[in-house]
Motif scaffolding. Structure first.
Motif, PDB file in Angstrom:
ATOM      1  N   GLU A 114      13.518 -14.608  15.702  1.00  0.00           N
ATOM      2  CA  GLU A 114      13.076 -13.296  16.165  1.00  0.00           C
ATOM      3  C   GLU A 114      13.140 -12.260  15.051  1.00  0.00           C
ATOM      4  O   GLU A 114      12.395 -11.273  15.064  1.00  0.00           O
ATOM      5  N   THR A 115      14.052 -12.490  14.087  1.00  0.00           N
ATOM      6  CA  THR A 115      14.247 -11.536  12.990  1.00  0.00           C
ATOM      7  C   THR A 115      14.471 -12.297  11.694  1.00  0.00           C
ATOM      8  O   THR A 115      15.183 -13.314  11.671  1.00  0.00           O
ATOM      9  N   LEU A 116      13.886 -11.811  10.611  1.00  0.00           N
ATOM     10  CA  LEU A 116      14.114 -12.385   9.288  1.00  0.00           C
ATOM     11  C   LEU A 116      15.123 -11.506   8.543  1.00  0.00           C
ATOM     12  O   LEU A 116      14.999 -10.287   8.533  1.00  0.00           O
ATOM     13  N   ASP A 117      16.108 -12.138   7.923  1.00  0.00           N
ATOM     14  CA  ASP A 117      17.141 -11.383   7.211  1.00  0.00           C
ATOM     15  C   ASP A 117      16.565 -10.615   6.029  1.00  0.00           C
ATOM     16  O   ASP A 117      16.899  -9.451   5.806  1.00  0.00           O
ATOM     17  N   LEU A 118      15.699 -11.272   5.275  1.00  0.00           N
ATOM     18  CA  LEU A 118      15.132 -10.652   4.085  1.00  0.00           C
ATOM     19  C   LEU A 118      13.738 -11.213   3.852  1.00  0.00           C
ATOM     20  O   LEU A 118      13.555 -12.432   3.787  1.00  0.00           O
ATOM     21  N   VAL A 119      12.756 -10.324   3.731  1.00  0.00           N
ATOM     22  CA  VAL A 119      11.396 -10.711   3.380  1.00  0.00           C
ATOM     23  C   VAL A 119      11.085 -10.097   2.023  1.00  0.00           C
ATOM     24  O   VAL A 119      11.313  -8.902   1.805  1.00  0.00           O
ATOM     25  N   GLN A 120      10.564 -10.927   1.114  1.00  0.00           N
ATOM     26  CA  GLN A 120      10.265 -10.458  -0.235  1.00  0.00           C
ATOM     27  C   GLN A 120       8.774 -10.587  -0.533  1.00  0.00           C
ATOM     28  O   GLN A 120       8.163 -11.609  -0.224  1.00  0.00           O
ATOM     29  N   LEU A 121       8.201  -9.554  -1.113  1.00  0.00           N
ATOM     30  CA  LEU A 121       6.855  -9.688  -1.643  1.00  0.00           C
ATOM     31  C   LEU A 121       6.919 -10.720  -2.766  1.00  0.00           C
ATOM     32  O   LEU A 121       7.794 -10.667  -3.625  1.00  0.00           O
ATOM     33  N   HIS A 122       5.978 -11.661  -2.757  1.00  0.00           N
ATOM     34  CA  HIS A 122       6.069 -12.840  -3.616  1.00  0.00           C
ATOM     35  C   HIS A 122       5.265 -12.649  -4.904  1.00  0.00           C
ATOM     36  O   HIS A 122       4.113 -13.060  -5.002  1.00  0.00           O
ATOM     37  N   CYS A 123       5.896 -11.992  -5.873  1.00  0.00           N
ATOM     38  CA  CYS A 123       5.278 -11.771  -7.188  1.00  0.00           C
ATOM     39  C   CYS A 123       3.867 -11.192  -7.077  1.00  0.00           C
ATOM     40  O   CYS A 123       2.894 -11.790  -7.578  1.00  0.00           O
ATOM     41  N   PRO A 124       3.748 -10.039  -6.441  1.00  0.00           N
ATOM     42  CA  PRO A 124       2.410  -9.438  -6.324  1.00  0.00           C
ATOM     43  C   PRO A 124       1.913  -8.924  -7.668  1.00  0.00           C
ATOM     44  O   PRO A 124       2.704  -8.702  -8.592  1.00  0.00           O
ATOM     45  N   PRO A 125       0.604  -8.724  -7.799  1.00  0.00           N
ATOM     46  CA  PRO A 125       0.061  -8.123  -9.020  1.00  0.00           C
ATOM     47  C   PRO A 125       0.689  -6.752  -9.265  1.00  0.00           C
ATOM     48  O   PRO A 125       1.073  -6.052  -8.322  1.00  0.00           O
ATOM     49  N   THR A 126       0.762  -6.347 -10.508  1.00  0.00           N
ATOM     50  CA  THR A 126       1.423  -5.093 -10.881  1.00  0.00           C
ATOM     51  C   THR A 126       0.871  -3.895 -10.113  1.00  0.00           C
ATOM     52  O   THR A 126       1.616  -2.981  -9.723  1.00  0.00           O
ATOM     53  N   GLU A 127      -0.440  -3.882  -9.862  1.00  0.00           N
ATOM     54  CA  GLU A 127      -1.058  -2.731  -9.192  1.00  0.00           C
ATOM     55  C   GLU A 127      -0.499  -2.505  -7.789  1.00  0.00           C
ATOM     56  O   GLU A 127      -0.527  -1.372  -7.274  1.00  0.00           O
ATOM     57  N   VAL A 128       0.007  -3.553  -7.159  1.00  0.00           N
ATOM     58  CA  VAL A 128       0.532  -3.428  -5.795  1.00  0.00           C
ATOM     59  C   VAL A 128       1.721  -2.474  -5.752  1.00  0.00           C
ATOM     60  O   VAL A 128       1.940  -1.765  -4.759  1.00  0.00           O
ATOM     61  N   TYR A 129       2.497  -2.421  -6.830  1.00  0.00           N
ATOM     62  CA  TYR A 129       3.680  -1.557  -6.862  1.00  0.00           C
ATOM     63  C   TYR A 129       3.319  -0.074  -6.888  1.00  0.00           C
ATOM     64  O   TYR A 129       4.191   0.781  -6.724  1.00  0.00           O
ATOM     65  N   LYS A 130       2.047   0.235  -7.056  1.00  0.00           N
ATOM     66  CA  LYS A 130       1.586   1.625  -7.066  1.00  0.00           C
ATOM     67  C   LYS A 130       0.994   2.022  -5.717  1.00  0.00           C
ATOM     68  O   LYS A 130       0.399   3.102  -5.598  1.00  0.00           O
ATOM     69  N   ARG A 131       1.173   1.159  -4.710  1.00  0.00           N
ATOM     70  CA  ARG A 131       0.547   1.394  -3.408  1.00  0.00           C
ATOM     71  C   ARG A 131       1.607   1.576  -2.315  1.00  0.00           C
ATOM     72  O   ARG A 131       2.095   0.604  -1.731  1.00  0.00           O
ATOM     73  N   PRO A 132       1.981   2.800  -2.020  1.00  0.00           N
ATOM     74  CA  PRO A 132       3.042   3.062  -1.035  1.00  0.00           C
ATOM     75  C   PRO A 132       2.770   2.447   0.332  1.00  0.00           C
ATOM     76  O   PRO A 132       3.717   2.058   1.038  1.00  0.00           O
ATOM     77  N   GLU A 133       1.497   2.359   0.706  1.00  0.00           N
ATOM     78  CA  GLU A 133       1.193   1.851   2.056  1.00  0.00           C
ATOM     79  C   GLU A 133       1.639   0.404   2.240  1.00  0.00           C
ATOM     80  O   GLU A 133       1.951  -0.023   3.371  1.00  0.00           O
ATOM     81  N   ILE A 134       1.686  -0.353   1.152  1.00  0.00           N
ATOM     82  CA  ILE A 134       2.141  -1.746   1.238  1.00  0.00           C
ATOM     83  C   ILE A 134       3.622  -1.785   1.610  1.00  0.00           C
ATOM     84  O   ILE A 134       4.051  -2.553   2.483  1.00  0.00           O
ATOM     85  N   PHE A 135       4.402  -0.939   0.986  1.00  0.00           N
ATOM     86  CA  PHE A 135       5.847  -0.924   1.234  1.00  0.00           C
ATOM     87  C   PHE A 135       6.175  -0.287   2.578  1.00  0.00           C
ATOM     88  O   PHE A 135       7.106  -0.712   3.267  1.00  0.00           O
TER      89      PHE A 135
END
Length: 328
Positions: A114-135
């Motif tokens: 029902e719940t995941l302890d930790l979900v990690q973005l899996h090595c996304p492209p660098t540009e993804v880190y500039k997109r607040p909506e993803i986080f």
């Protein structure tokens, strides 16, 4: 087993945990559920309480095996999974909140949780880190009770620093080993300041730091150590830490001289990672239960001497730094 705090998650986790990229079989071989269960149970028996997996490992079979074993045990075990690598082509444009939410929901269904302890973005492209909506999408998942925490798995130090600008990023998974020293220059201090947990992957440089390989070592055609040495399929830093294989073998021979005695180089390579208090846990993989025992033994080794620590730095500076330091 010794335990360390995983940043702002507050989880108290085993300093040597289990990565499951190759659990159930060697890289490139079919998934073996029975073997996977033996490996995971062995790890838990030895005090491991943190297991890292991903939705793309053996097309979800790794996730399912991890959850099945964890649910059969009485101990509290934290499961970390990852999402995003299913996006093909793997570009920033392919990342949308809706797509990532669907991956998380698929992982929940696959693991019957029902719940995941930790979900990690899996090595996304660098540009993804500039997109607040993803986080921000993961805040919604947390509000819905589907995840407890968000983390990122990164290729480069600058991506780790960018990720920590988002308050909901609680952990960073990064490659760190005797052949990849760059993270300790700036990132470790920044992670400490942000109370961000550090999960160290590829601690043995895809097996190079076991000290068991030679120029005659062969790898199967489906093994990334055969087909990805120059980044043909994904970031070459994931394979031998981006180090030329023959050059790495030369460096390993010098490292062996720093650690004479009974224990193999692999154990000392893991113990070296644990010398850095900013590290929350290191997640070596295992394709056999015996490898779990070998990995965990490192936790009980004595601290490296100042001479040994300097010796590792000198080997890195001599053989490795000129060709890879600036890349990640």
């Amino acid at each position: 087993m010794n335990y360390r705090k995983l940043g702002k998650t507050g989880f108290n986790i085993s300093e040597i945990s289990l990565g499951t990229w190759q659990v159930g079989g060697r890289w490139g071989e079919p998934f073996d559920e029975a073997n996977a269960e033996r490996i995971i149970n062995k790890a838990i028996d030895q005090g491991v309480n943190f297991i890292d997996t991903a939705d793309v490992y053996s097309d979800g079979e790794s996730e399912a095996a991890v959850a099945k074993v964890v649910k059969s045990r009485s101990e509290e075990i934290y499961i970390a999974t990852k999402c995003g690598r299913q996006i093909q082509p793997h570009t920033s444009e392919g990342y949308t909140p809706e797509k990532l939410i669907s991956y998380v929901e698929a992982s929940l269904k696959n693991m019957k949780l029902e719940t995941l302890d930790l979900v990690q973005l899996h090595c996304p492209p660098t540009e993804v880190y500039k997109r607040p909506e993803i986080f921000e999408a993961f805040d919604r998942l947390k509000e819905q009770g589907k995840i407890r925490h968000l983390g990122v798995s990164v290729e480069m130090v600058n991506e780790a620093l960018m990720a920590m600008q988002y308050p909901n990023v609680t952990t960073v998974q990064i490659i760190y080993n005797m052949f990849r020293l760059k993270p300790s220059e700036k990132f470790f201090a920044a992670a400490k300041e942000n109370d961000c947990g550090i999960i160290v992957r590829v601690p043995l440089a895809s097996g190079l730091l076991t000290g068991k390989m030679s120029k005659s070592t062969q790898f199967g055609v489906d093994d990334h150590r055969h087909f990805n040495r120059n980044g043909e399929a994904f970031d070459k830093g994931e394979t031998f830490s981006g180090v030329d294989f023959d050059l790495g073998l030369e460096a390993v021979e010098e490292l062996k001289q720093l650690f004479p005695g009974q224990e193999p180089l692999a154990a000392w390579a893991l113990r070296w990672v644990l010398m850095f208090p900013e590290v929350s846990t290191v997640i070596p993989g295992a394709s056999r239960p015996e490898q779990v025992d070998s990995n965990i033994k490192a936790s009980g080794l004595p601290a490296l001497s100042e001479e040994q620590m300097q010796g590792v730095q000198q080997v890195y500076d001599k053989y490795i730094k000129p060709s890879v330091h600036q890349l990640w």
